[in-house]
Design a protein around this motif. Structure first.
Motif, PDB file in Angstrom:
ATOM      1  N   UNK A   1     -30.740 -15.170 -18.678  1.00 44.30           N
ATOM      2  CA  UNK A   1     -30.052 -15.135 -17.452  1.00 44.30           C
ATOM      3  C   UNK A   1     -29.248 -16.499 -17.242  1.00 44.30           C
ATOM      4  N   UNK A   2     -27.975 -16.369 -16.643  1.00 42.82           N
ATOM      5  CA  UNK A   2     -27.180 -17.565 -16.207  1.00 42.82           C
ATOM      6  C   UNK A   2     -27.706 -18.416 -15.326  1.00 42.82           C
ATOM      7  N   UNK A   3     -28.624 -17.964 -14.555  1.00 42.28           N
ATOM      8  CA  UNK A   3     -29.259 -18.604 -13.653  1.00 42.28           C
ATOM      9  C   UNK A   3     -28.598 -18.585 -12.242  1.00 42.28           C
ATOM     10  N   UNK A   4     -27.197 -17.803 -12.255  1.00 41.98           N
ATOM     11  CA  UNK A   4     -26.624 -17.863 -11.059  1.00 41.98           C
ATOM     12  C   UNK A   4     -26.046 -16.335 -10.687  1.00 41.98           C
ATOM     13  N   UNK A   5     -26.554 -15.407 -11.696  1.00 41.71           N
ATOM     14  CA  UNK A   5     -26.667 -14.156 -11.426  1.00 41.71           C
ATOM     15  C   UNK A   5     -25.255 -13.461 -11.951  1.00 41.71           C
TER      16      UNK A   5
END
Length: 191
Positions: free
Chosen positions: A47-51
């Motif tokens: 994931x890019x960790x910010x969605x």
């Protein structure tokens, strides 16, 4: 010094040469298999960790041995992203402070396979994905560098065996396994 600057320019151009087009989930092979035409072993999605943009991770089958991270005794601006190895690698390759040659980042940025030239040194989190999904493709007795810096003297990486050491001195020699990533298409037929 001009040789070092030449290497940096070449690595920067190589790393920026291709921009991966988004691919559909259905295009991905099973985790742990070679992704034909994509330059390596498919390790899964990070994931890019910010969605906004999850990415497929493809780790090279080749690796360098006995390379230091580089830049010992200095903090490198921008090489602190725990999940974005491409940004970290770009910043390390573009570092122009002598004698801050980042051999691990240069090797990854200059790597090419299956015509793909957008490899980079994986971030700490990208290496974590490989540890969970394709651990058996790495040497369990050695250290692998990430592009994520911890401090002026340490950088993150990992051992793929039973040793749990999250970081190591930057001047210590370790292995480098380049990675590339491809955005996961959001279901739009034109993506």
């Amino acid at each position: 010094m001009s040789t070092t600057i030449g290497r940096m320019s070449q690595a920067r151009e190589t790393m920026m040469a291709t921009s991966a087009k988004p691919m559909a989930l259905a295009d991905a092979p099973p985790v742990g298999t070679y992704w034909r035409g994509q330059g390596g072993i498919y390790a899964g999605i990070i994931p890019d960790y910010v969605g906004r943009e999850p990415r497929f991770l493809i780790f090279a089958t080749d690796e360098a041995v006995d390379l230091p991270w580089g830049g010992f005794a200095a903090v490198e601006q921008g090489a602190d992203h725990p999940y974005n190895g491409a940004v970290n690698t770009r910043d390390l390759v573009e570092c122009e402070r002598a004698p801050h040659v980042h051999d691990a980042a240069h090797f990854a940025a200059e790597y090419e396979k299956d015509g793909r030239r957008d490899f980079y040194l994986p971030s700490k989190r990208e290496l974590d994905v490989a540890f969970v999904t394709i651990r058996d493709t790495f040497d369990p007795t050695d250290w692998y560098w990430s592009s994520t810096e911890e401090s002026e003297t340490m950088a993150y990486g990992r051992n793929f065996g039973e040793v749990d050491t999250p970081s190591l001195f930057k001047h210590v020699k370790g292995r480098v396994r380049p990675v590339r990533s491809i955005p996961v298409a959001n279901g739009d037929p034109e993506a």
